[in-house]
Design a protein around this motif. Structure first.
Motif, PDB file in Angstrom:
ATOM      1  N   PHE A 118       0.881  -0.949   0.137  1.00 53.62           N
ATOM      2  CA  PHE A 118      -0.031  -0.137  -0.105  1.00 53.62           C
ATOM      3  C   PHE A 118       0.831   1.134  -0.085  1.00 53.62           C
ATOM      4  O   PHE A 118       1.984   1.333   0.642  1.00 53.62           O
ATOM      5  N   THR A 119       0.465   2.368  -0.938  1.00 57.65           N
ATOM      6  CA  THR A 119       1.138   3.500  -0.748  1.00 57.65           C
ATOM      7  C   THR A 119       0.229   4.682  -0.872  1.00 57.65           C
ATOM      8  O   THR A 119      -0.823   4.573  -1.288  1.00 57.65           O
ATOM      9  N   GLN A 120       0.125   5.447   0.314  1.00 57.04           N
ATOM     10  CA  GLN A 120      -0.780   6.386   0.569  1.00 57.04           C
ATOM     11  C   GLN A 120      -0.657   7.568  -0.486  1.00 57.04           C
ATOM     12  O   GLN A 120       0.233   8.032  -1.003  1.00 57.04           O
ATOM     13  N   ILE A 121      -2.067   7.533  -0.919  1.00 60.50           N
ATOM     14  CA  ILE A 121      -2.421   8.608  -2.119  1.00 60.50           C
ATOM     15  C   ILE A 121      -3.313   9.437  -1.502  1.00 60.50           C
ATOM     16  O   ILE A 121      -4.439   9.069  -1.004  1.00 60.50           O
ATOM     17  N   LYS A 122      -3.209  10.715  -2.006  1.00 55.27           N
ATOM     18  CA  LYS A 122      -4.119  11.761  -1.826  1.00 55.27           C
ATOM     19  C   LYS A 122      -5.140  11.678  -2.555  1.00 55.27           C
ATOM     20  O   LYS A 122      -5.132  12.058  -3.627  1.00 55.27           O
ATOM     21  N   THR A 238     -10.731   0.296  -8.064  1.00 60.98           N
ATOM     22  CA  THR A 238     -10.822   1.062  -6.996  1.00 60.98           C
ATOM     23  C   THR A 238      -9.792   1.161  -6.107  1.00 60.98           C
ATOM     24  O   THR A 238      -9.308   2.189  -5.637  1.00 60.98           O
ATOM     25  N   LEU A 239      -9.610  -0.240  -5.454  1.00 61.97           N
ATOM     26  CA  LEU A 239      -8.393  -0.632  -4.669  1.00 61.97           C
ATOM     27  C   LEU A 239      -6.870   0.280  -5.192  1.00 61.97           C
ATOM     28  O   LEU A 239      -6.485   0.680  -4.402  1.00 61.97           O
ATOM     29  N   GLU A 240      -6.513  -0.279  -6.458  1.00 61.92           N
ATOM     30  CA  GLU A 240      -5.668   0.288  -6.888  1.00 61.92           C
ATOM     31  C   GLU A 240      -5.374   1.744  -7.078  1.00 61.92           C
ATOM     32  O   GLU A 240      -4.381   2.289  -6.922  1.00 61.92           O
ATOM     33  N   LYS A 241      -6.546   2.328  -7.430  1.00 61.25           N
ATOM     34  CA  LYS A 241      -6.597   3.723  -7.496  1.00 61.25           C
ATOM     35  C   LYS A 241      -6.114   4.276  -6.057  1.00 61.25           C
ATOM     36  O   LYS A 241      -5.728   5.345  -6.077  1.00 61.25           O
ATOM     37  N   CYS A 242      -6.553   3.765  -5.076  1.00 60.33           N
ATOM     38  CA  CYS A 242      -6.532   4.238  -3.721  1.00 60.33           C
ATOM     39  C   CYS A 242      -4.958   3.801  -3.223  1.00 60.33           C
ATOM     40  O   CYS A 242      -4.736   4.219  -2.004  1.00 60.33           O
ATOM     41  N   GLY A 243      -4.257   3.483  -4.074  1.00 64.19           N
ATOM     42  CA  GLY A 243      -2.943   2.709  -3.460  1.00 64.19           C
ATOM     43  C   GLY A 243      -2.496   1.558  -3.242  1.00 64.19           C
ATOM     44  O   GLY A 243      -1.424   1.190  -2.882  1.00 64.19           O
ATOM     45  N   PHE A 244      -3.342   0.582  -3.472  1.00 67.24           N
ATOM     46  CA  PHE A 244      -3.219  -0.737  -3.008  1.00 67.24           C
ATOM     47  C   PHE A 244      -2.356  -1.569  -4.182  1.00 67.24           C
ATOM     48  O   PHE A 244      -2.894  -1.334  -5.386  1.00 67.24           O
ATOM     49  N   VAL A 245      -1.699  -2.472  -3.985  1.00 68.46           N
ATOM     50  CA  VAL A 245      -1.081  -3.257  -4.860  1.00 68.46           C
ATOM     51  C   VAL A 245      -1.115  -4.686  -4.828  1.00 68.46           C
ATOM     52  O   VAL A 245      -0.800  -5.270  -3.548  1.00 68.46           O
TER      53      VAL A 245
END
Length: 260
Positions: A118-122, A238-245
């Motif tokens: 997970f990478t924090q995305i604003k 949706t998950l990937e847009k929010c930073g999940f890989v």
């Protein structure tokens, strides 16, 4: 000689903690929710305990052998599978020991994606949206939804009591909800789930809900993880847009008499 004995979840608690601690990534909620309804077998080699299996129906949900026996396990694995009388083994691809045992004997199919990176995305907030914990009066709304995220439905009332379900509202209208479920009481891993009412999909509400749940995790020093079905492309986007890989999969190995 390999044998097994019926036992209880309580009796293997120390072994389970050892197993879950040894995995490079954490257990998936989909598996963890089934474990209280499964039966537990203690695995024995020449009468000494070497590990355990957790089985529901004819499906292995979890399998562990002591580190002292892991060098021997592949040689005995087909014997263990035979005495446990199973036809399917669910394996998280980061479980190296079980993967090594299964991949040399059986074929598999991918059934789920496991998001552990997970990478924090604003994500810009939508000011018209508000969030609140779901309460008992919201239960009829939740029960009428036909989506895998609400299964098993007999657990929804317990989720309400624990504050695990967060409603997303646009004005007075419920547009969706999020699920934030602690996977195991010993660790601070929280599974994130999302549902958007069909008529409000493709409008960015799912992204807003996940972003809100991530903020809750961040503020409480919890670790957000999630998973979804292999064919659930909407949730994956949706998950990937929010930073999940997702670098890992949930695999279903089919046990056959003659292996592959």
């Amino acid at each position: 000689m390999i044998s097994n004995n019926e036992t209880t979840l309580q009796n293997i608690d120390a072994l389970r903690i050892e197993h879950l601690s040894s995995l490079p990534e954490f257990q998936d909620l989909f598996l963890e929710l089934q474990i209280p309804h499964a039966h537990i077998v203690e695995l024995l080699h020449n009468g000494a305990c070497i590990g355990y299996g957790i089985i529901k129906g004819r499906v292995i949900l979890e399998f562990y052998v002591l580190s002292s026996f892991q060098s021997e396990i592949c040689r005995h694995f087909s014997e263990i599978i035979k005495i446990c009388d199973v036809d399917t083994i669910l394996v998280q691809s980061f479980d190296r020991v079980l993967m090594a045992c299964c991949s040399r004997l059986y074929s598999y199919r991918e059934i789920g994606l496991l998001y552990r990176d997970f990478t924090q995305i604003k994500i810009p907030k939508t000011p018209e949206l508000s969030f609140r914990p779901a309460v008992l009066r919201d239960l009829p709304f939740l029960l009428m939804q036909e989506d895998e995220v609400f299964e098993p439905k007999d657990m929804l009332s317990g989720s309400l009591e624990k504050g695990e379900i967060i409603l997303c509202l646009n004005g007075e209208k419920i547009v969706g909800c999020g699920f934030l479920t602690r996977i195991h009481p010993r660790w601070e891993y929280h599974d994130i789930g999302v549902f958007v009412v069909p008529e409000f999909r493709m409008q960015g509400f799912g992204t807003q809900i996940i972003s809100y749940l991530i903020d809750i995790c961040t503020n409480n020093n919890w670790i957000p993880v999630c998973g979804c079905g292999i064919d659930n492309y909407g949730s994956q986007r949706t998950l990937e847009k929010c930073g999940f890989v997702s670098r890992h999969r949930l695999l279903s190995f089919a046990v056959t008499k003659f292996g592959r």
